[in-house]
Design an enzyme around this catalytic site. Structure first.
Site, mmCIF file in Angstrom:
data_model
loop_
_atom_site.group_PDB
_atom_site.id
_atom_site.type_symbol
_atom_site.label_atom_id
_atom_site.label_comp_id
_atom_site.label_asym_id
_atom_site.label_seq_id
_atom_site.Cartn_x
_atom_site.Cartn_y
_atom_site.Cartn_z
ATOM 1 C CG ASP A 80 44.700 24.515 41.945
ATOM 2 O OD1 ASP A 80 43.839 23.682 41.617
ATOM 3 O OD2 ASP A 80 45.883 24.205 42.203
ATOM 4 C CD GLU A 145 46.613 18.836 39.707
ATOM 5 O OE1 GLU A 145 47.224 17.817 39.370
ATOM 6 O OE2 GLU A 145 46.924 19.959 39.267
HETATM 7 ZN ZN ZN Z 1 45.602 20.320 35.968
#
Ligand code: ZN
Length: 399
Positions: A80, A145
């Site tokens: 992401d 994340e």
């Molecule tokens: Zn990162």
């Protein structure tokens, strides 16, 4: 418009990954999974997709080692990326345009599709050169994340599936070094705590001087935190420390009250706190509770986020992986600058499982543009990063 970079296979793979808009919020990871499966197929390596949370796939490509019973190496990256302000970009953030002077512009070039691709390309090169490594290498690609990894690496790291991978050492992201010859590594992270302190009292008229008001009590708390903040800032400036070395405190939200001439029933202040790794976390909590008591009756501490303290990964001779990384860097004429990460990365979940983990970015000579406009990496630095990753991987997977 085409240029001389368009026929470069290595860049083409990287640019294809960068063009997938896996950008928050509400990411559809389907195209990332498809892309990574295709990479595994080209590499002739097995790939597993673990979907422990629906819509949040974890992709793991595995290169079996000569001694597969040895604890394996995990090369982790996240799929992401954070949102963009497209109007501030010189080139569109999901076009992966290569400028005439050789910079690839795209969200994720630094954070951290670049590192994910370097991991894959390094394995590709070693494998094509006929190299076999002692330990099995798992190259993982995780979701979410950038929003805390709760449904990504946290869930994965706690799963049976993860345990079966038998990881002995992991790598994850750090930041590029703007200068030459030095790479920045993280071996630990501060602990993120977000708290809200609420002071209650009886309502009354704003024209009086009532006792034990919510305002006085909250003022006491804010004053304590601001003094501690000033102390940490003084340490940072005077001792020439790095942000990761001190505790940071910021007052980020104030709430309460109904009308300006009515004493409020409650007032609250929220703080974003990142506790330094050398601070006793229990004592820190007791200190806050003590302040609440000192402030008066009905002053309540509430945690919005209470991350556990995670031990740093050792960076001394007892950690053979660290020794190997240092030696490999040395052989390349590079020095490592090991610091504590001022923010948070997925490596904390891996460390929490008792697995040593080092965040490292093989990128130098590059301005730090994580989460910034015009995030980019130079073609030469991307390719140099692949070479460096090969050396590091050979070193750690042969420990
Ligand atoms: Zn990162």
């Amino acid at each position: 418009m085409s240029n001389k970079w368009d026929d470069d296979e290595v860049l083409e793979r990287f640019r294809e990954y960068l063009r997938i808009p896996s950008v928050h919020p509400d990411i559809d990871y389907g195209d990332c999974v498809k892309f990574l499966k295709k990479q595994a197929e080209q590499l002739d390596l097995p790939v597993a997709v673990y979907e422990l949370v629906p819509g949040k796939p974890v992709v793991v490509i595995t290169w079996k080692g000569l001694e597969p019973d040895q604890p394996a190496i995990l090369l982790n990256s996240h799929m992401d990326v954070v949102p963009v302000y497209e109007e501030h970009w010189t080139h569109p953030p999901f076009a992966a345009h290569v400028s005439e002077d050789g910079f690839i512009y795209a969200r994720g070039t630094q954070d951290m599709k670049g590192i994910g691709m370097m991991n894959l390309e390094a394995v590709r090169n070693l494998k094509n050169a006929g190299v076999r490594l002692k330990r099995t290498v798992h190259i993982s690609f995780v979701p979410d994340e950038e929003i805390g990894g709760q449904e990504g690496m946290r869930v994965f790291s706690e799963s049976e599936e993860f345990k079966k991978l038998n990881i002995g050492f992991g790598t994850d992201e750090s930041i590029p070094n703007p200068g030459p010859n030095v790479l920045i590594t993280f071996h630990g992270e501060r602990t993120s705590r977000q708290i809200k302190i609420t002071a209650r009292s009886n309502p009354g008229h704003g024209a009086l001087l009532g006792e034990d008001t919510a305002g006085e009590k909250l003022y006491y708390i804010i004053d304590k935190f601001m003094k501690l903040r000033a102390e940490e800032k003084r340490k940072l400036d005077e001792r020439n420390l790095w942000f990761g070395d001190v505790t940071t405190i910021n007052l980020t939200q104030l709430e309460g009250g109904v009308q300006v001439n009515v004493l409020p029933e409650s007032l609250s202040a929220s703080f974003d706190i990142r506790i330094a790794t050398d601070v006793d976390h229990d004592e820190f909590e007791e200190m806050i509770l003590r302040w609440c008591k000192e402030a008066g009756q009905d002053v309540i501490l509430e945690y919005l986020v209470k991350n556990p303290q995670v031990n740093n990964t050792k960076i001394d001779d007892s950690n053979l992986f660290w020794v190997a990384i240092k030696k490999a860097a040395n052989e390349m004429g590079l020095t490592l600058n090991p610091v504590i990460c001022p923010g948070a990365t997925d490596a904390r979940y891996v460390r929490q499982q008792g697995i040593p983990s080092i965040n490292m970015s093989p990128i130098m000579n590059t301005p730090v543009l994580l989460h910034s406009h015009d995030e980019r990496i130079h073609v030469d630095e991307f390719k140099a990063g692949i070479k460096r990753t090969e050396k590091f991987l050979e070193a750690i997977a042969n420990v």
